[in-house]
Structure formats: structure tokens, C-alpha cells
Motif scaffolding. Structure first.
Motif, short mmCIF file in Angstrom:
data_model
loop_
_atom_site.label_atom_id
_atom_site.label_comp_id
_atom_site.label_asym_id
_atom_site.label_seq_id
_atom_site.Cartn_x
_atom_site.Cartn_y
_atom_site.Cartn_z
N VAL A 32 -26.45 19.27 -6.99
CA VAL A 32 -26.81 20.06 -5.81
C VAL A 32 -26.40 19.31 -4.55
O VAL A 32 -26.57 18.10 -4.46
CB VAL A 32 -28.33 20.34 -5.80
N ASP A 33 -25.90 20.05 -3.58
CA ASP A 33 -25.57 19.49 -2.27
C ASP A 33 -26.85 19.41 -1.46
O ASP A 33 -27.49 20.43 -1.18
CB ASP A 33 -24.54 20.39 -1.58
N ASP A 35 -27.32 18.77 1.67
CA ASP A 35 -27.23 19.48 2.95
C ASP A 35 -27.49 20.97 2.79
O ASP A 35 -28.07 21.61 3.68
CB ASP A 35 -25.86 19.25 3.61
N ASP A 36 -27.08 21.56 1.66
CA ASP A 36 -27.37 22.97 1.41
C ASP A 36 -28.87 23.21 1.31
O ASP A 36 -29.40 24.19 1.85
CB ASP A 36 -26.69 23.45 0.13
N ILE A 37 -29.58 22.32 0.63
CA ILE A 37 -31.03 22.46 0.50
C ILE A 37 -31.70 22.23 1.85
O ILE A 37 -32.63 22.95 2.23
CB ILE A 37 -31.59 21.49 -0.57
N ALA A 39 -30.48 22.90 4.74
CA ALA A 39 -30.25 24.11 5.53
C ALA A 39 -31.16 25.25 5.06
O ALA A 39 -31.71 25.99 5.88
CB ALA A 39 -28.79 24.53 5.43
N LEU A 40 -31.34 25.38 3.73
CA LEU A 40 -32.23 26.41 3.20
C LEU A 40 -33.66 26.20 3.67
O LEU A 40 -34.35 27.15 4.04
CB LEU A 40 -32.20 26.39 1.68
N ALA A 71 -33.94 18.67 -3.32
CA ALA A 71 -32.64 18.95 -3.94
C ALA A 71 -32.60 18.47 -5.39
O ALA A 71 -32.11 19.18 -6.28
CB ALA A 71 -31.51 18.33 -3.13
N HIS A 135 -26.27 12.89 0.12
CA HIS A 135 -25.44 14.09 0.08
C HIS A 135 -25.48 14.86 -1.24
O HIS A 135 -25.25 16.06 -1.25
CB HIS A 135 -23.98 13.72 0.40
#
Length: 148
Positions: A32-33, A35-37, A39-40, A71, A135
């Protein structure tokens, strides 16, 4: 290879060594990224409540930036569902909980449909390893059956 990538590879190697000699009935992994988590979590404040147990949220929120911990737990939940062959639609993510033993070692606790799927697959217990950098977050799980 970056230092973070080396840590992920080392964790995967360690996880693979844990299953030697065990009756593994299923295995799953997920990356899992972070940064994506992050942002979520910022965009959808209820994301953590919908997908993580109260215990998981309490542990993750101990950190100033809880995204890495969320994450890696999200990766573990996806890895379990992959191991069970269902993908994300197989069970609610809150039915799969990453708990910490007193030693700090992670452990899985399944409930509801997730537990029923594991039982139907012949899973008696789980092996789990988690690792993350700023990351990337990686989880590997193996469902272990009863010895023959």
C-alpha cells in the motif's frame, strides 16, 4: 535499490522463512502507498471508522502521523482477503483486526464472515509480518491449517 525497498525485501524473505515446515493452506500479500492512505484519511474522515476497529484506531492514533500504521494494517486486511480468495468484497475490513501481542509481534483476529471464510478454508491460525516506510506499507499473511 533504496533503503526502504531493501527493508520490504528483507521482510518478505523473513515471512517466507516463517512458513517452512508448516501446513500453509493459503497466503496473501499486499503493498500500500502510505501517501494514498494519508490522503484518504484527510479527505474522508470516516474512512478509519469504517475500516478499522476501535483498538486499531487507538494504536494508530498514538502517532503524530498515523498514516503508516493505518496503511500497514490496511495492507494486512487486503492480504487476508486475497489469501482467502475473495478480494475486498469477501468480508468487512473491520472483521479483520491486527492486534499486538505484549512482545509487539502482530497477530490477526478475525470475526464474522472473515472468520467463517477462514474456517471454511481450513485455516487454524495465521502467520503475519508487517513492515512500512514513510512511503510504502507491506503485509504478508499465511493461513496455517491443522497438522496432518
Amino acid at each position: 535499490m533504496s533503503r526502504g525497498d531493501e527493508r520490504i525485501v528483507a521482510a518478505a524473505d523473513s515471512a517466507a522463512r516463517q512458513v517452512v515446515g508448516r501446513v500453509v493452506v493459503c497466503a496473501g500479500t499486499d503493498l500500500v502507498d502510505v501517501d494514498d492512505i494519508r490522503a484518504l484519511l484527510a479527505r474522508q474522515p470516516r474512512f478509519a471508522q469504517r475500516h478499522f476497529t476501535a483498538g486499531e484506531r487507538a494504536y494508530c492514533l498514538l502517532e503524530r502521523d498515523p498514516a503508516e500504521r493505518f496503511a500497514v494494517r490496511f495492507a494486512a486486511k487486503e492480504a487476508v482477503l486475497k489469501a482467502l480468495g475473495t478480494g475486498l468484497s469477501g468480508a468487512a475490513l473491520r472483521e479483520i483486526e491486527v492486534v499486538r501481542r505484549h512482545s509487539g509481534q502482530p497477530e490477526l483476529a478475525l470475526a464474522g464472515r472473515a472468520a467463517a471464510l477462514a474456517e471454511a478454508a481450513g485455516v487454524h491460525s495465521w502467520l503475519i509480518t508487517l513492515t512500512h516506510t514513510r512511503h510504502l506499507a507491506h503485509a504478508f499473511v499465511a493461513g496455517v491449517g491443522q497438522p496432518a
